[in-house]
Structure formats: structure tokens, C-alpha cells
Design a protein around this motif. Structure first.
Motif, PDB file in Angstrom:
ATOM      1  N   HIS A  30      41.753  45.731  39.294  1.00 44.03           N
ATOM      2  CA  HIS A  30      40.946  44.790  38.506  1.00 44.03           C
ATOM      3  C   HIS A  30      39.877  44.129  39.370  1.00 44.03           C
ATOM      4  N   GLY A  55      35.977  45.116  38.689  1.00 42.45           N
ATOM      5  CA  GLY A  55      35.193  44.002  38.138  1.00 42.45           C
ATOM      6  C   GLY A  55      35.392  43.903  36.637  1.00 42.45           C
ATOM      7  N   GLY A  56      34.308  43.680  35.902  1.00 43.02           N
ATOM      8  CA  GLY A  56      34.436  43.481  34.466  1.00 43.02           C
ATOM      9  C   GLY A  56      34.879  42.068  34.159  1.00 43.02           C
ATOM     10  N   THR A  57      35.108  41.806  32.893  1.00 41.08           N
ATOM     11  CA  THR A  57      35.479  40.450  32.484  1.00 41.08           C
ATOM     12  C   THR A  57      36.786  40.005  33.127  1.00 41.08           C
ATOM     13  N   ALA A  58      37.801  40.871  33.027  1.00 34.73           N
ATOM     14  CA  ALA A  58      39.112  40.516  33.592  1.00 34.73           C
ATOM     15  C   ALA A  58      39.038  40.414  35.107  1.00 34.73           C
ATOM     16  N   GLU A  60      36.402  39.753  37.058  1.00 37.61           N
ATOM     17  CA  GLU A  60      35.655  38.577  37.515  1.00 37.61           C
ATOM     18  C   GLU A  60      36.468  37.302  37.326  1.00 37.61           C
ATOM     19  N   ALA A  61      37.191  37.229  36.190  1.00 36.92           N
ATOM     20  CA  ALA A  61      38.047  36.061  35.964  1.00 36.92           C
ATOM     21  C   ALA A  61      39.156  35.988  37.017  1.00 36.92           C
TER      22      ALA A  61
END
Length: 198
Positions: free
Chosen positions: A60, A64-67, A69-70
Motif C-alpha cells: 500500500h 500509493g493511491g488513496t489508501a 497516501e492515508a
């Protein structure tokens, strides 16, 4: 910076735990214990699930991506330190595997129950039955036969103990902490006998 450390530590944990799982499963499979040794299988499954969990964190954060980066934002120093500790344990385990490699041969950490049964039967056949024969010989006033049976039982017990301890990497001290009792603590309660025991 903390998430980069967490990424590397999680990657190390993933590899270490996955290898531990494989190092348990392969010997179990080779010895045909995958179905008969639930403790070994469950332990391997625990390490595999931990490897998947930490591997998911690594992927993850890498992708990267939404998850991802969070997760990077949420990965604080306490979490990073916890991951460093987990990675250190995984690396330390493999240093121990090299030191105690003789204990890791086959599936000895999860000893096959059939092997324990075989050892118990060997003790029964080689030692206990010899002691029974010796006792019967004493009861029948046959001291020579009793001594022969005792000698055979002692030799068998010594051989079995040597076989069990033969591959131990430790310096085993077989001396007793207290002397072995050669006489009963309490005097016999039965009538005295004039028959001498050789």
C-alpha cells in the motif's frame, strides 16, 4: 520520514515471517506431518498471516493511491518504532536458526507424535521389561539371571539416552543435583526376611 522507515521495516518483517512459515511447512510436508501435526501447521499459518499483513502495508505504501497516501500520513513514529522492533525480532530469529541449526533439522520443533510413541515403546521393550524380568528373577532366587537382566536394561537405557541427546548442541551436565537414593526413606513395614538381595 516515519512512513519510509515503516515501509522498509514492514518489508523485512514480511520476508522474515514468510521464510519462517516456509521453514516450518517444508519439513512437515517432507515428513508427512501436515495433517497429523496441527501445532506445526497452526504455527506456520500464524507466521504466514503476519507476513501477508505486513506485506499488505508495504505494498500500500509503495503503490500509493488513496489508501496508500492515508497510510503514509497515519504512520507515526510510534508505529515506525514498533515496526523496527518487529523487524529486529525477525532478523534475530534467523541468526538463532544458524546457531541452533541442528535443532531445526526436519520438524523437530514440532515433534511427530508417532516418534514419541516409538520412543515410549522402545523404553518399554528395552528397559521396563528387563526390569520386570530382573524382579521376577529375584523373586525366584535367580540372582545371576537378575543381574543379566539389569545389565541389559542399563545398557539399553544408556543407549536410548545417548541417542536422544546425541545431536544436542548444548553442553549437557548429566550429574544429579542430589545423590540418587539407594535405599527407601522409610523402613519396610512387612515382616523381616533373611533372603539377601545380590
Amino acid at each position: 520520514m516515519s512512513w519510509q522507515i515503516g515501509l522498509v521495516a514492514n518489508g523485512i518483517i514480511m520476508v522474515a515471517y514468510l521464510l519462517i512459515s516456509i521453514s516450518i511447512v517444508v519439513p512437515l510436508a517432507r515428513s508427512g506431518q501436515l495433517r497429523t501435526n496441527p501445532l506445526g501447521g497452526a504455527t506456520a499459518a500464524i507466521f504466514f498471516s503476519c507476513a501477508v499483513h505486513h506485506g499488505a502495508h508495504t505494498i500500500h505504501m509503495l503503490v500509493g493511491g488513496t489508501a496508500g497516501e492515508a497510510m503514509k500520513i497515519a504512520w507515526t513514529w510510534p508505529m515506525a518504532i514498533s515496526d523496527i522492533f518487529g523487524a529486529a525480532i525477525g532478523v534475530y530469529y534467523w541468526t538463532l536458526r544458524r546457531t541452533y541449526s541442528s535443532l531445526m533439522e526436519g520438524a523437530q520443533l514440532f515433534q511427530d507424535l508417532r516418534l514419541r510413541e516409538q520412543q515410549a515403546l522402545e523404553l518399554n521393550d528395552s528397559v521396563l521389561q528387563g526390569l520386570v524380568v530382573a524382579k521376577m528373577a529375584l523373586d525366584l532366587e535367580q540372582p545371576a539371571k537378575a543381574r543379566e537382566a539389569l545389565a541389559t536394561s542399563i545398557d539399553s537405557a544408556s543407549r536410548i539416552i545417548t541417542d536422544l541427546l546425541g545431536n544436542s548442541p548444548f553442553d549437557v551436565d548429566l550429574r544429579r543435583s542430589t545423590p540418587a537414593m539407594t535405599e527407601p526413606e522409610d523402613p519396610p513395614t512387612g515382616p523381616p526376611t533373611d533372603r539377601a538381595v545380590p
